[in-house]
Design an enzyme around this catalytic site. Sequence first.
Site, PDB file in Angstrom:
ATOM      1  CG  ASN A  12      43.412  36.674  30.577  1.00  0.00           C
ATOM      2  OD1 ASN A  12      42.657  37.519  31.045  1.00  0.00           O
ATOM      3  ND2 ASN A  12      43.675  35.537  31.181  1.00  0.00           N
ATOM      4  CG  HIS A  15      43.771  41.845  34.713  1.00  0.00           C
ATOM      5  ND1 HIS A  15      43.300  41.510  35.967  1.00  0.00           N
ATOM      6  CD2 HIS A  15      44.690  40.896  34.395  1.00  0.00           C
ATOM      7  CE1 HIS A  15      43.933  40.428  36.392  1.00  0.00           C
ATOM      8  NE2 HIS A  15      44.772  40.033  35.463  1.00  0.00           N
ATOM      9  CG  HIS A  48      40.381  32.611  35.597  1.00  0.00           C
ATOM     10  ND1 HIS A  48      41.533  32.655  36.342  1.00  0.00           N
ATOM     11  CD2 HIS A  48      39.606  31.666  36.200  1.00  0.00           C
ATOM     12  CE1 HIS A  48      41.473  31.774  37.332  1.00  0.00           C
ATOM     13  NE2 HIS A  48      40.305  31.180  37.271  1.00  0.00           N
ATOM     14  NE  ARG A  50      40.682  34.264  40.958  1.00  0.00           N
ATOM     15  CZ  ARG A  50      41.943  33.816  40.938  1.00  0.00           C
ATOM     16  NH1 ARG A  50      42.696  34.030  39.886  1.00  0.00           N
ATOM     17  NH2 ARG A  50      42.439  33.178  41.960  1.00  0.00           N
ATOM     18  NE  ARG A  54      40.282  37.419  42.810  1.00  0.00           N
ATOM     19  CZ  ARG A  54      41.436  36.872  43.186  1.00  0.00           C
ATOM     20  NH1 ARG A  54      42.562  37.265  42.640  1.00  0.00           N
ATOM     21  NH2 ARG A  54      41.472  35.944  44.108  1.00  0.00           N
ATOM     22  CD  GLU A  75      42.880  31.198  32.893  1.00  0.00           C
ATOM     23  OE1 GLU A  75      43.084  32.011  31.966  1.00  0.00           O
ATOM     24  OE2 GLU A  75      43.369  31.313  34.019  1.00  0.00           O
ATOM     25  CB  THR A 106      46.643  31.447  37.829  1.00  0.00           C
ATOM     26  OG1 THR A 106      45.366  31.979  37.495  1.00  0.00           O
ATOM     27  CG2 THR A 106      46.548  29.942  37.944  1.00  0.00           C
ATOM     28  CD  GLU A 156      48.020  28.855  29.072  1.00  0.00           C
ATOM     29  OE1 GLU A 156      46.874  28.591  28.639  1.00  0.00           O
ATOM     30  OE2 GLU A 156      48.344  29.970  29.522  1.00  0.00           O
ATOM     31  CG  HIS A 199      50.849  33.595  34.675  1.00  0.00           C
ATOM     32  ND1 HIS A 199      51.471  34.474  35.515  1.00  0.00           N
ATOM     33  CD2 HIS A 199      49.593  33.447  35.161  1.00  0.00           C
ATOM     34  CE1 HIS A 199      50.632  34.828  36.475  1.00  0.00           C
ATOM     35  NE2 HIS A 199      49.487  34.220  36.269  1.00  0.00           N
TER      36      HIS A 199
HETATM   37  N1  PXP Z   1      47.286  31.644  31.044  1.00  0.00           N
HETATM   38  C1  PXP Z   1      46.660  31.314  32.195  1.00  0.00           C
HETATM   39  C2  PXP Z   1      46.265  29.904  32.390  1.00  0.00           C
HETATM   40  C3  PXP Z   1      46.382  32.295  33.175  1.00  0.00           C
HETATM   41  O1  PXP Z   1      45.780  31.940  34.323  1.00  0.00           O
HETATM   42  C4  PXP Z   1      46.720  33.629  32.919  1.00  0.00           C
HETATM   43  C5  PXP Z   1      46.381  34.693  33.915  1.00  0.00           C
HETATM   44  O2  PXP Z   1      45.030  34.765  34.132  1.00  0.00           O
HETATM   45  C6  PXP Z   1      47.343  33.924  31.702  1.00  0.00           C
HETATM   46  C7  PXP Z   1      47.644  32.917  30.795  1.00  0.00           C
HETATM   47  C8  PXP Z   1      47.709  35.320  31.340  1.00  0.00           C
HETATM   48  O3  PXP Z   1      48.634  35.819  32.245  1.00  0.00           O
HETATM   49  P1  PXP Z   1      48.946  37.369  32.234  1.00  0.00           P
HETATM   50  O4  PXP Z   1      47.673  38.064  32.574  1.00  0.00           O
HETATM   51  O5  PXP Z   1      49.988  37.513  33.289  1.00  0.00           O
HETATM   52  O6  PXP Z   1      49.441  37.709  30.862  1.00  0.00           O
END
Ligand code: PXP
Length: 249
Positions: A12, A15, A48, A50, A54, A75, A106, A156, A199
């Site tokens: 992901n 960030h 993602h 959003r 952001r 996402e 999330t 998921e 997550h």
């Molecule tokens: N899966 C989903 C559906 C998420 O929303 C996120 C966070 O955006 C992640 C996985 C990844 O989570 P993390 O960034 O905490 O590893």
Amino acid sequence: MTVLHPLRLGMNIDHVATVRNARGSAYPDPVRAAKLAEEAGADGITAHLREDRRHITDADIDALVEHLSVPLNFEMAATPEMQAIALRHKPHAVCIVPEKREERTTEGGLEVAREENSLAHFIAPLREAGSRVSIFIAADRAQIEAAHRIGAAVVELHTGAYCDLHAEGQFDARDDELKRLTEMADFANHLGLEVHAGHGLTYDTVQPIAALPQVVELNIGHFLIGESIFRGLKPAIHEMRRLMDEARG
Ligand code: PXP
């Protein structure tokens, strides 16, 4: 040559965009991070978009669609605007998540059971467009059954509570949560759903989840982006991959 992993790692990259947007600059570029992640062995890229943009922007999604060699997991919240964007791009996968403006990330899983009819209508065109629809949910029997009924291909499972309990040192409660994740991964798999998880996963928490045989994909972002400050992105991903493979045996 593409290496097929029995347990896929979805990286992901949100960030990277968070850091970029903090200064309103053009860097660091999330697409560059995605390409490095591919080279480091990520099997897919998750981004993602959003509602408030952001971190990831529409232009980032355009560029990812154009430049990625591995599948994109897009996402998004279940809104008409996001549905239109997904239908335009037809990504490999669409992961439907709950979204609240005030949240930092999330926070919970999607309430599928309560919104069953509207979600079934919402995902139908995405499925027809060829995207694999994944629903991000808590490890809860009623939510899994509802996800199955609406025709999702994938669930998921939210690992946030398990990771938080670990970080807080509440190991008995963490183990209860892990047991719930284990049972619900098995339940979802028996219904014929593909099972993903993610997550909050870190080097310390990934292995018990990676060891669940029904789980075929982990989506990990925040920890890896943070760790890349110290090790570099590729070594950070390599270590996650190593831990996942070790847990998988
Ligand atoms: N899966 C989903 C559906 C998420 O929303 C996120 C966070 O955006 C992640 C996985 C990844 O989570 P993390 O960034 O905490 O590893």
